[in-house]
Motif scaffolding. Structure first.
Motif, PDB file in Angstrom:
ATOM      1  N   PHE A  34      37.532  66.819  37.454  1.00 26.62           N
ATOM      2  CA  PHE A  34      37.060  65.568  36.856  1.00 26.62           C
ATOM      3  C   PHE A  34      38.181  64.552  36.750  1.00 26.62           C
ATOM      4  N   MET A  39      35.039  58.279  39.298  1.00 28.01           N
ATOM      5  CA  MET A  39      33.726  58.350  38.665  1.00 28.01           C
ATOM      6  C   MET A  39      33.059  56.982  38.761  1.00 28.01           C
ATOM      7  N   ARG A  76      36.962  55.913  31.010  1.00 27.25           N
ATOM      8  CA  ARG A  76      36.830  57.364  31.078  1.00 27.25           C
ATOM      9  C   ARG A  76      37.726  58.021  30.047  1.00 27.25           C
ATOM     10  N   CYS A 100      25.111  58.389  36.950  1.00 26.58           N
ATOM     11  CA  CYS A 100      26.538  58.696  36.981  1.00 26.58           C
ATOM     12  C   CYS A 100      26.843  59.445  38.271  1.00 26.58           C
ATOM     13  N   MET A 102      30.070  61.496  40.539  1.00 22.89           N
ATOM     14  CA  MET A 102      31.420  62.039  40.644  1.00 22.89           C
ATOM     15  C   MET A 102      31.752  62.158  42.128  1.00 22.89           C
TER      16      MET A 102
END
Length: 119
Positions: A34, A39, A76, A100, A102
């Protein structure tokens, strides 16, 4: 795998604000990615294609669609594995399902959260 769960959508009057959140969870191997992944937020209105809204890179650089510049702010929290979208001065044309994303591997999408702006 990674799961992305959006929240914070709802019904708001034009000129109002909403803050969307996207929480990432999953296996340690994938979720550790992450903090190094770009993102993003995308949206899709009825009868229209999904469109780009904003992205934030691992270093915190941001990019916005022209239609939301100056009104929306993406951020973020890597420790919380969460990405946010603060939406101010909302317009009726901002009404859509917000997703959203990724940008890792083949990419991961959440299921979306509905934003409805009444004029």
């Amino acid at each position: 795998q990674v799961q992305l769960v959006e929240s914070g959508g709802g019904l708001v009057q034009a000129g109002g604000s909403l803050r969307l959140s996207c929480a990432a969870s999953g296996s340690i191997f994938y979720i550790s990615a992450f903090s190094i992944s770009t993102m993003g937020w995308y949206r899709q209105a009825p009868g229209k294609q999904r469109e780009f809204v904003a992205t934030v890179t691992s270093s915190g650089s941001t990019n916005y669609a022209d239609s939301v510049k100056g009104r929306f702010t993406i951020s973020r929290d890597n420790a919380q594995k969460t990405v946010f979208l603060l939406m101010n001065s909302l317009k009726a044309e901002d009404s859509a399902v917000y997703y959203c994303h990724m940008n890792r591997g083949s990419g991961y999408w959440g299921r979306g959260t509905q934003v409805t702006v009444s004029s």
